[in-house]
Design a protein around this motif. Structure first.
Motif, PDB file in Angstrom:
ATOM      1  N   ASN A 119       0.834  -1.194   0.000  1.00 54.79           N
ATOM      2  CA  ASN A 119       0.000   0.000   0.000  1.00 54.79           C
ATOM      3  C   ASN A 119       0.876   1.254   0.000  1.00 54.79           C
ATOM      4  OD1 ASN A 119      -1.871   2.008   0.396  1.00 54.79           O
ATOM      5  ND2 ASN A 119      -2.615   1.247   2.355  1.00 54.79           N
ATOM      6  N   TRP A 160     -13.545  -5.290   3.318  1.00 53.17           N
ATOM      7  CA  TRP A 160     -12.680  -4.399   4.086  1.00 53.17           C
ATOM      8  C   TRP A 160     -11.311  -4.375   3.419  1.00 53.17           C
ATOM      9  CZ3 TRP A 160     -14.517  -1.259   7.641  1.00 53.17           C
ATOM     10  CH2 TRP A 160     -13.620  -0.572   8.469  1.00 53.17           C
ATOM     11  N   PRO A 161     -10.634  -3.227   3.392  1.00 56.35           N
ATOM     12  CA  PRO A 161      -9.296  -3.189   2.787  1.00 56.35           C
ATOM     13  C   PRO A 161      -8.315  -4.073   3.553  1.00 56.35           C
ATOM     14  CG  PRO A 161     -10.161  -0.981   3.123  1.00 56.35           C
ATOM     15  CD  PRO A 161     -11.081  -1.914   3.830  1.00 56.35           C
ATOM     16  N   PHE A 187      -7.197   2.612   3.584  1.00 52.25           N
ATOM     17  CA  PHE A 187      -8.084   2.413   2.443  1.00 52.25           C
ATOM     18  C   PHE A 187      -7.425   2.849   1.132  1.00 52.25           C
ATOM     19  CE2 PHE A 187     -10.714   3.478   6.178  1.00 52.25           C
ATOM     20  CZ  PHE A 187     -11.264   2.221   6.388  1.00 52.25           C
ATOM     21  N   SER A 188      -6.082   2.815   1.083  1.00 50.30           N
ATOM     22  CA  SER A 188      -5.299   3.202  -0.093  1.00 50.30           C
ATOM     23  C   SER A 188      -5.573   4.640  -0.529  1.00 50.30           C
ATOM     24  CB  SER A 188      -5.569   2.233  -1.253  1.00 50.30           C
ATOM     25  OG  SER A 188      -5.107   0.951  -0.914  1.00 50.30           O
ATOM     26  N   ARG A 218      -6.863  -9.854   5.600  1.00 48.37           N
ATOM     27  CA  ARG A 218      -8.014  -9.516   4.760  1.00 48.37           C
ATOM     28  C   ARG A 218      -9.313 -10.025   5.384  1.00 48.37           C
ATOM     29  NH1 ARG A 218      -9.986 -11.963  -0.546  1.00 48.37           N
ATOM     30  NH2 ARG A 218     -11.068 -10.236  -1.530  1.00 48.37           N
TER      31      ARG A 218
END
Length: 194
Positions: A69, A146-147, A74-75, A142
């Motif tokens: 990331n 959800w991220p 959430f990126s 994961r």
């Protein structure tokens, strides 16, 4: 036994130097252990998940997948990795400065987890590819819808909950209540706020 200004001379007071030292050591131990767990899980993910499909831990509810990331949660902000690196450095410094006033075990837990989470992801941003201060954070946990996240992210989120609860309870980092008239008196007794 009490001093002239009403401060107890007992070392059991959260505001006494030995109690503060113990609370700070608790903070440091929590930060060190959580940071080590984060780094270890990231190294294990790199060693065992690269090039693999999702690894089921609990059916489809909890799986492991290696991801990198470049952004924040959430990126978000993937083009501003250097900004997140700078903010993380500032946050780590602020936590260390605030930790000098610790007088509450609950605050020690919250700030220790926050420092571990911030520095865990900061380590990735500084030392991982593609280049220093622009590194991508290793994620591997994961959940459905959800991220993907990591242990550092969990530490930051748990710390945020603890900090909000302590603030709503009106408890300061030094263990005193906000409405305590002696809260600004450095020699006054600290209220136990665990």
């Amino acid at each position: 036994m009490q001093a002239a200004r009403g401060a107890s001379l007992s070392t059991s007071d959260p505001g006494s130097p030995p109690a503060r030292r113990r609370t700070w050591l608790m903070f440091a131990a929590i930060a060190a252990v959580a940071y080590a767990v984060d780094l270890t899980t990231k190294q294990l993910a790199l060693a065992h998940l690269e090039g693999r499909d999702d690894v089921s831990v609990i059916g489809d509810v909890l799986t492991l997948r290696l991801a990198f990331n470049p952004g924040a949660a959430f990126s978000f902000g993937t083009d501003f990795t250097w900004v997140f690196t700078t903010l993380s450095i500032v946050a780590a410094i602020v936590v260390l400065v605030v930790s000098r006033r610790l007088g509450s075990k609950v605050w020690a837990l919250g700030l220790g987890l926050l420092l571990a989470g911030v520095t865990g992801n900061l380590t990735d941003r500084i030392f991982r590819e593609p280049e220093p201060f622009h590194g991508h954070v290793v994620d591997m946990i994961r959940l459905p819808n959800w991220p993907i996240f990591n242990v550092a992210d969990m530490c930051i989120n748990v710390a945020a909950v603890i900090i909000v609860i302590q603030a709503f309870r009106g408890l300061r980092v030094d263990g005193r209540r906000v409405e305590d008239p002696k809260a600004d008196d450095a020699e006054g007794p600290a209220e136990s706020a665990t």
